[in-house]
Design an enzyme around this catalytic site. Structure first.
Site, mmCIF file in Angstrom:
data_model
loop_
_atom_site.group_PDB
_atom_site.id
_atom_site.type_symbol
_atom_site.label_atom_id
_atom_site.label_comp_id
_atom_site.label_asym_id
_atom_site.label_seq_id
_atom_site.Cartn_x
_atom_site.Cartn_y
_atom_site.Cartn_z
ATOM 1 C CG LEU A 520 -1.965 -1.089 1.307
ATOM 2 C CD1 LEU A 520 -2.644 -1.091 2.670
ATOM 3 C CD2 LEU A 520 -3.008 -0.886 0.221
ATOM 4 N N GLY A 523 6.755 4.163 4.143
ATOM 5 C CA GLY A 523 6.965 5.403 4.883
ATOM 6 C C GLY A 523 8.332 5.438 5.524
ATOM 7 C CG PHE A 525 8.510 4.961 11.068
ATOM 8 C CD1 PHE A 525 9.597 5.467 11.766
ATOM 9 C CD2 PHE A 525 7.406 5.762 10.875
ATOM 10 C CE1 PHE A 525 9.568 6.756 12.269
ATOM 11 C CE2 PHE A 525 7.383 7.051 11.376
ATOM 12 C CZ PHE A 525 8.454 7.559 12.074
ATOM 13 N N GLY A 526 8.877 1.943 7.498
ATOM 14 C CA GLY A 526 8.720 0.613 6.929
ATOM 15 C C GLY A 526 7.653 0.609 5.848
ATOM 16 C CB SER A 527 6.879 -1.668 3.219
ATOM 17 O OG SER A 527 8.147 -1.230 2.802
ATOM 18 C CB VAL A 528 1.719 -0.005 4.743
ATOM 19 C CG1 VAL A 528 0.395 -0.409 5.343
ATOM 20 C CG2 VAL A 528 2.422 0.989 5.633
ATOM 21 C CG ASP A 637 6.421 11.772 9.849
ATOM 22 O OD1 ASP A 637 6.621 12.782 9.143
ATOM 23 O OD2 ASP A 637 6.588 10.613 9.446
#
Ligand SMILES: *[C@@H]1O[C@H](CO)[C@@H](O)[C@H](O)[C@H]1NC(C)=O
Ligand SMILES: *[C@@H]1O[C@H](CO)[C@@H](O)[C@H](O)[C@H]1NC(C)=O
Ligand SMILES: *[C@@H]1O[C@H](CO)[C@@H](O)[C@H](O)[C@H]1NC(C)=O
Ligand SMILES: *[C@@H]1O[C@H](CO)[C@@H](O)[C@H](O)[C@H]1NC(C)=O
Ligand SMILES: *[C@@H]1O[C@H](CO)[C@@H](O)[C@H](O)[C@H]1NC(C)=O
Ligand SMILES: *[C@@H]1O[C@H](CO)[C@@H](O)[C@H](O)[C@H]1NC(C)=O
Length: 804
Positions: A520, A523, A525-528, A637
C-alpha cells in the site's frame, strides 16, 4: 441404548427450541405473540425490541430486578436501552408474559394465563381494523392498520423515554395536543421517570430547555433558534454530520435531527439522551474499544445541573466523585447514592438543637464555615443586619434558618434545604473567587469536626490537563484506566491480549497478506501491505524496518499505544513480535491517504465541505493525542500521507506513537527526516526541546495544502511579478490582502465557503508562526474551526521566509 436415544431426542428438541427463537422478525401481526424470551429485530439489524431485565444491584438489595419491554441497540454487546414501554410499571416475573395484539387492536403486554393486561398502547382505535406492530429501522415501534400501513395508530417516537432517536420529534402537535419530551431515568438501573426533563420551551420561545422536575427550575437552555442553530450552541453549524431542523407550522412545533450520511458512516451508532445526572449527552459507539464514547455533554459543567447532588452537598466540577456531603452531614441513602440517584442528598449527623428541644430559647447550635463556594440560590436578604454577628444571630433566632453569609452585599440567610452549593477554585490565602457560607450545625458536630476535619482536597484530581479537558477528559481517562486494569492478562499468541490488541503469529500475517504482495505504501518506518483476516476483514500490516526495541519493551509500548483510541486516529488492531521481526496491524482505510486525493490528478476532487471536515477531524485527533493526559503523545510526523481516509472520508491519523516504538532508533529516523523540510517546525533545526507545538506547525502546513490542493512549494508572488515566494508566506500575504479566494484549489471551481476558507487560512497561518508560543494549541484549533472561538489576523511568519 434407550438412554442414548433419549439424549438424541433431547438435542433435537433443544435444536428446535433454539431455531424457533433465532428466526427473528420485525413484525407482530394480529393473533401473533412475542414470548418473554423472544425479540423483534429491525430490518437493518440495528435495534431490537423485547423484554429485558434490569440488573439488580449488589450494593442495594432493596432494588430487586424487574422486567421491562423496551428497545435496545441490537449490535452493541453492552446492553444499552433506548426506549422503555412500561417505565413506571415494572414486571416482577416473566411467567406467562407475552406481547401481543389485543382484541381492540392495541399492542399489549399481558399475562397469558390470566389475560390481565399489564401495559397497552391505548391508541384510540375506533374503526374495526386489524393492526400490526413493526419495529422500523429507525428504531420506531409503529402500530399501524395492517391493510394500510400509512395509517399509524400509535408509535414509540410519540412516547419517548430518555433517548432522542435520529428522525424522532421533540415538541408538540397543535391539533391533537400530543406533547413529546424526554425524561431521565430515576437511577442508573431504574427506568422510572427521574429528576430531569428535556423539553420544548412551553412559554413559546423557540428553544429547548432542561428542567429539574422536582423544583420546576430551568437550568439550561439552547437559546433561541435562528433558522440555522440555537444561539447558545453555535458549534452546531460546524457539525456537518448532524443536521437539525426546527419546524413551527399550523399543525406542529418540534425539533428533529438526522445524521448526514455523506459525513458519517451510516453504520455508525450514536446515542443522544438525557442522563440520570441531568446532562444531555451524545455518545458514539467505538467498535475499537467496544464502548460508548461521549462526544458532548450539555450543560458542559456537571455542577450546572440543578440540585445534581441533592440537598446539603457540595458539587465540584472535574473531580471524581463530584458530590460530597457538607461537613456535619452524611449521605441520606447510600443505596440510592450508589445508583446516582441523589435526590435525598445528605442529612444531618445530629439534629439541630432548636428542633430537638422546642422549649429551648437559647439554642446551642453553631456555625461552621465553608469557604470558597458559590452560594446557594433563593437567599433571603436581611437589610437590618449590619455585621456578620448580627446576621448570625438573626439566623439563630429562626429555627428553619440553616445558613447565612455576610459579604459586600450584606446579610443573606437561607431556610430549610440548601442546594446547588458549588466548590470553586481558591488558593489557601485567597478567597476572592468564592464566598464563605456559614452553615448551621449542631454544637456536637462542630466539636467532632474539630478533630476530624475532612480535607477538601480528597479526590481533587490535580493538573491543568483535567480542568482543560473537563468531563470529557475524565471519561476518556476512566476508559483508559479501565482498559489498563483489565490489561494485566498475559498476551497469548493469536489471542486477544492487552486492550483488545491481538498478538499475531508471523506465519498468520504472512498468509493474511499473501506473503506481503499487495504493497500500500512505504513510509519513514517501513512498508505497509494489505491483508485479510478471517478472509473478510481488511487490514493494513506495517512491517517495520531496522532494529527495534526488545520484545518486552515493544509489547509494553504496543499495548499503551493500543489504549489510545479516538475516532480520528487509526486503530491499532494487533502486532507481531517474533525474533527480530516487528509488525503492526491496523484497520484498513479504503480511501487511502489524503495526499492521494489532494495531489494526484487522476483522483476525485474533494469537495470543500469534505476538506473542512477533514481539517477538523485531524485537529480533533491531534488534540486528543496531545491532551489525553495519561501520556502526551507528540506525533512528530504530521503530513498528508499520514492522514488516512475511511469509506466515508472520515480522516484518521496514522503512525502516532512511533517514537515510543522506535526507542533510541527514533533519533536516527528524525535526522533523516530533517532533510525533508516542509512540515517540520523550525525547532527541529534550531535544536530546542520538542513540544506538541511541532505538530501544530505541521498541521498548519497540511491545512494550507488542503486549502490549495497543491504542495507547499514556491509560487509567483503576484501575477505580474517574477519574484517567487514560498507558498505559505504567499498565503499569509494574500490573507492580509483579503484575497483568500485566490488561494483556494482551482479544481473546486469556486464552489467553496469563503468564510470557512478564510478561517482555515487564518488558523494555518497562526499554526506556522515562528515562535511556538504564538501558535495555538490543537484544542484551540478545534474550537476555532468549530466557530466557537474567534481569531485575530495572524502576522506573516518571517523566520519561515528567511529559513527557506
Ligand atoms: C401470570 O399469572 C400467573 C397466575 O396468576 C402468575 O403465577 C404469574 O406470575 C403471572 N405472570 C406475570 C408476569 O404477572
Ligand atoms: C377517540 O376518538 C373519538 C373520535 O375521534 C373521540 O371522540 C374521542 O374523544 C377519542 N378518545 C380519546 C381518549 O382520545
Ligand atoms: C368488529 O369486529 C368484530 C369481530 O369481527 C365484531 O364482533 C364487532 O361487532 C365489530 N365492531 C364494529 C364496531 O364493527
Ligand atoms: C408539553 O409538556 C411539557 C412537559 O410536560 C409542558 O411543560 C408543556 O407546557 C407542554 N406543552 C404543551 C403545548 O402542552
Ligand atoms: C422533591 O423531592 C423531595 C425528596 O424526594 C420531596 O420530598 C419533595 O416533595 C419533592 N418536591 C416536589 C415539588 O416534587
Ligand atoms: C430542653 O431544654 C431544656 C431547657 O434548656 C432542658 O432542661 C432539657 O433537658 C432539654 N431537653 C433535651 C431533650 O435536650
Amino acid at each position: 441404548m434407550p438412554r442414548l436415544l433419549h439424549f438424541f431426542t433431547l438435542i433435537l428438541h433443544l435444536r428446535i427450541a433454539a431455531s424457533s427463537t433465532t428466526t427473528t422478525t420485525d413484525t407482530i401481526l394480529a393473533g401473533q405473540a412475542l414470548a418473554a424470551s423472544d425479540k423483534l429485530v429491525s430490518k437493518n439489524g440495528r435495534y431490537a425490541l423485547g423484554f429485558f431485565q434490569t440488573s439488580s444491584s449488589r450494593k442495594s438489595p432493596q432494588h430487586t430486578s424487574s422486567w421491562y419491554l423496551g428497545i435496545w441497540f441490537n449490535t452493541v454487546p453492552t446492553f444499552t436501552s433506548a426506549w422503555v414501554a412500561n417505565r413506571e410499571k415494572p414486571i416482577k416475573d416473566t411467567a406467562s408474559l407475552e406481547l401481543t395484539i389485543s382484541q381492540d387492536g392495541n399492542l399489549v403486554i399481558q399475562n397469558q394465563s390470566t389475560k390481565s393486561i399489564i401495559w397497552s398502547t391505548q391508541a384510540n382505535i375506533t374503526r374495526n381494523s386489524t393492526t400490526a406492530a413493526v419495529l422500523l429501522s429507525s428504531g420506531n415501534l409503529v402500530l399501524a392498520n395492517s391493510a394500510d400501513s400509512s395509517e399509524v395508530l400509535w408509535q414509540s417516537f410519540d412516547h419517548p423515554t430518555d433517548t432522542f432517536f435520529p428522525g424522532a420529534k421533540l415538541g408538540w402537535d397543535k391539533v391533537t395536543g400530543l406533547n413529546r419530551s424526554f425524561v431521565s431515568w430515576k437511577n442508573s438501573i431504574d427506568p422510572a421517570a427521574g429528576g430531569y426533563r428535556y423539553e420544548l420551551d412551553p412559554s413559546g420561545v423557540d428553544q429547548l430547555l432542561l428542567v429539574a422536575l422536582n423544583s420546576s427550575t430551568t437550568y439550561w437552555s439552547t437559546g433561541a433558534w435562528n433558522g440555522k442553530y440555537f444561539s447558545s450552541i453555535p458549534e452546531m453549524t460546524a457539525r456537518h454530520s448532524i443536521s437539525a431542523k426546527f419546524v413551527d407550522n399550523d399543525r406542529e412545533k418540534y425539533l428533529t435531527y438526522h445524521l448526514v450520511e455523506e459525513y458519517m458512516d451510516p453504520n455508525m451508532l450514536t446515542r443522544h439522551a438525557i442522563d440520570v445526572s441531568g446532562q444531555l449527552k451524545t455518545f458514539i459507539w467505538m467498535k475499537g474499544s467496544q464502548d460508548w464514547v461521549m462526544i458532548s455533554a450539555q450543560p458542559k459543567a456537571q455542577c450546572d445541573v440543578y440540585a445534581v447532588c441533592g440537598p446539603f452537598t457540595i458539587c465540584t466540577d472535574n473531580v471524581v466523585p463530584h458530590c460530597i456531603c457538607m461537613d456535619g452531614f452524611t449521605i441520606a441513602s447510600p443505596e440510592d447514592w450508589e445508583l446516582e440517584d441523589r435526590v435525598d442528598g445528605c442529612s444531618r449527623n445530629t439534629q439541630l438543637d432548636c428542633i430537638r428541644n422546642i422549649s429551648t430559647t437559647h439554642t446551642t447550635d453553631k456555625f461552621y464555615h465553608e469557604p470558597c463556594v458559590r452560594l446557594p440560590q433563593n437567599a433571603r436578604d436581611v437589610e437590618t443586619a449590619a455585621s456578620s454577628s448580627e446576621c448570625a444571630q438573626i439566623c439563630l433566632n429562626d429555627c428553619s434558618c440553616t445558613a447565612y453569609s455576610f459579604g459586600d452585599s450584606g446579610c443573606s440567610v437561607w431556610h430549610n434545604e440548601l442546594v446547588n452549593i458549588r466548590r470553586l477554585q481558591c488558593s489557601d490565602t485567597d478567597n476572592s473567587n468564592g464566598e464563605t457560607l456559614y452553615l448551621r450545625i449542631s454544637a456536637k458536630d462542630v466539636h467532632s469536626l474539630k478533630f476530624n476535619r475532612r480535607g477538601i482536597v480528597i479526590g481533587i484530581v490535580t493538573g491543568t490537563c483535567i480542568s482543560a479537558l473537563g468531563l470529557f477528559g475524565i471519561i476518556i481517562l476512566l476508559m483508559i484506566w479501565t482498559n489498563k486494569t483489565s490489561s494485566s492478562g498475559r498476551t497469548v499468541n493469536g489471542s486477544r491480549g492487552c486492550n483488545g490488541i491481538v498478538a499475531f503469529r508471523y506465519n498468520d500475517l504472512q498468509r493474511a497478506t499473501q506473503k506481503f504482495t499487495e504493497k500500500l505504501g512505504a513510509g519513514s518506518f517501513g512498508s505497509v501491505f494489505k491483508g485479510f483476516i478471517n478472509d473478510s476483514n481488511a487490514i493494513a500490516v506495517k512491517r517495520l524496518d531496522g532494529a527495534y526495541q526488545g520484545e518486552k519493551q515493544f509489547r509494553a509500548e504496543v499495548s499503551s499505544i493500543g489504549a489510545v483510541q479516538h475516532i480520528n486516529l487509526v486503530k491499532l488492531v494487533g502486532f507481531c513480535c517474533e525474533d527480530s521481526k516487528r509488525l503492526l496491524v491496523y484497520e484498513y482505510m479504503s480511501n487511502r491517504s489524503l495526499d492521494v486525493h489532494l495531489f494526484q490528478s487522476n483522483s476525485t476532487v474533494l469537495s470543500w465541505d469534505a476538506r473542512y471536515q477533514i481539517a477538523l477531524g485531524v485537529a480533533r485527533g491531534l488534540s486528543y493525542l496531545h491532551d489525553s493526559c495519561r501520556d502526551c503523545i507528540i506525533h512528530c510526523d504530521i503530513k498528508p500521507a499520514n492522514i488516512l481516509l475511511d469509506d466515508s472520508f472520515l480522516p484518521k491519523i496514522a503512525d502516532f506513537g512511533m517514537a515510543k516504538l522506535l526507542g533510541r532508533d527514533y533519533s536516527r529516523v528524525l535526522t533523516t527526516m530533517k532533510g525533508t523540510v516542509g512540515y517540520l517546525a523550525p525547532e527541529w533545526i534550531t535544536g530546542v526541546a520538542i513540544t506538541p507545538k511541532v505538530d501544530v506547525y505541521s498541521y498548519g502546513m497540511v491545512l494550507l495544502e488542503i486549502l490549495s490542493g497543491r504542495r507547499n512549494t514556491w509560487a509567483p508572488f503576484s501575477s505580474n511579478s517574477n519574484l517567487d515566494v514560498y507558498f505559505p508566506v504567499h498565503a499569509a500575504h494574500k490573507l492580509l490582502e483579503g484575497d483568500v479566494g485566490n488561494l483556494v484549489d482551482h479544481m473546486l471551481h469556486g464552489v467553496v465557503n469563503l468564510d470557512e476558507a478564510e478561517l482555515a487560512c487564518k488558523v494555518a497561518c497562526w499554526c506556522i508562526q515562528d515562535d511556538e508560543l504564538d501558535r495555538p494549541t490543537m484544542g484551540q484549533v478545534v474550537q476555532i474551526l468549530e466557530g466557537v472561538v474567534e481569531i485575530r489576523m495572524p502576522p506573516i511568519p518571517r523566520f519561515l521566509q528567511a529559513m527557506i
